[in-house]
Design a protein around this motif. Structure first.
Motif, PDB file in Angstrom:
ATOM      1  N   HIS A   1      43.799  32.911  39.961  1.00  0.00           N
ATOM      2  CA  HIS A   1      42.367  32.840  39.673  1.00  0.00           C
ATOM      3  C   HIS A   1      41.577  33.658  40.703  1.00  0.00           C
ATOM      4  CE1 HIS A   1      43.044  30.077  36.484  1.00  0.00           C
ATOM      5  NE2 HIS A   1      43.418  29.070  37.245  1.00  0.00           N
ATOM      6  N   GLN A   2      42.088  33.660  41.927  1.00  0.00           N
ATOM      7  CA  GLN A   2      41.440  34.429  42.993  1.00  0.00           C
ATOM      8  C   GLN A   2      41.479  35.928  42.682  1.00  0.00           C
ATOM      9  OE1 GLN A   2      43.229  34.843  47.068  1.00  0.00           O
ATOM     10  NE2 GLN A   2      41.543  33.468  47.637  1.00  0.00           N
TER      11      GLN A   2
ATOM     12  N   LYS B   1      38.650  36.699  40.470  1.00  0.00           N
ATOM     13  CA  LYS B   1      37.407  36.560  41.237  1.00  0.00           C
ATOM     14  C   LYS B   1      37.114  37.804  42.067  1.00  0.00           C
ATOM     15  CE  LYS B   1      35.216  33.518  44.649  1.00  0.00           C
ATOM     16  NZ  LYS B   1      35.412  32.321  45.514  1.00  0.00           N
TER      17      LYS B   1
END
Length: 228
Positions: free
Chosen positions: A34-35, A38
């Motif tokens: 998920h990072q 981002k």
């Protein structure tokens, strides 16, 4: 890394995800995935396959399947390794129907499991007393262009013999010849032993003679069963 002004690339992220998964820390691996989004770093097939492998090894193959189902939405494409990872995950969890379905999907996408992978699944089916299903699955793989070898055939023949279904075992031997697969010592001895134990010595002897003509030498105890 970020504090020093360095931005990790997809290779670095994928390596970190893989290391977390190898340690069984799939939650941490998911956070890194998920990072990536981002920070504007798009995960690739290697990134997702590493995470799916970790999920499967932790017994979460259904979760891995769900993640793979969203691959088009996430703009990544599963490859042969991805499918193999998922198939083995289902196999280890005893979800054999799902494992077979994964192989079917894999083949449709143009990827082919190895004879070793096929045999592992066949063995699992046979252990679950699903030898007929194992035979159908092997034939399906063969008909769809997969490389099927003598070990695959022999595994199913051996199980039919254990079950006492010699007609199916002998029929599969004929299929081997028709598929231009050559029985090995274990294939022949499995059938000869089974025939001998059932008192079908004439058929056992004929098969032993056929084996000798190919240059293969049966073990002494197998010859004794064929003669008795």
């Amino acid at each position: 890394m970020f504090s020093k002004g360095c931005i990790p690339d997809v290779v670095t992220y994928s390596s970190v995800i893989d290391k977390f998964c190898r340690k069984g820390k799939t939650d941490q691996a998911k956070k890194r995935l998920h990072q990536m989004y981002k920070h504007g770093c798009k995960p690739n097939t290697v990134s997702y396959t590493a995470l799916l492998n970790g999920l499967c090894k932790n017994g979460n193959s259904l979760q891995a399947r769900e993640m793979m189902n969203t691959s088009e939405e996430e703009w990544w494409v599963p490859n042969a390794i991805t499918y193999s990872v998922l198939m083995h995950g289902f196999r280890r969890e005893g979800k054999l129907s799902e494992a077979c379905d994964t192989v079917r999907e894999m083949i449709k996408k143009g990827f082919f499991p190895t004879p070793i992978e096929i045999n592992l699944l066949i063995q699992n089916l046979c252990r679950e007393c699903k030898v007929d299903e194992a035979k159908r699955f092997m034939e399906e793989c063969l008909n769809n262009g997969c490389s099927i070898n003598v070990v695959n055939f022999t595994t199913v023949i051996h199980r039919f013999c254990q079950k006492g279904d010699l007609e199916s075992a002998l029929s599969l031997l004929d299929d081997m010849y028709l598929s231009n697969k050559h029985p090995d010592v274990f294939t022949y001895t499995t059938l000869i032993d089974a025939l001998g134990k059932k008192g079908r010595t004439e058929e056992a002897t004929k098969l032993a003679m056929k084996m000798l003509k190919t240059g293969l030498i049966p073990p002494y105890n197998t010859l004794c069963l064929a003669k008795n």
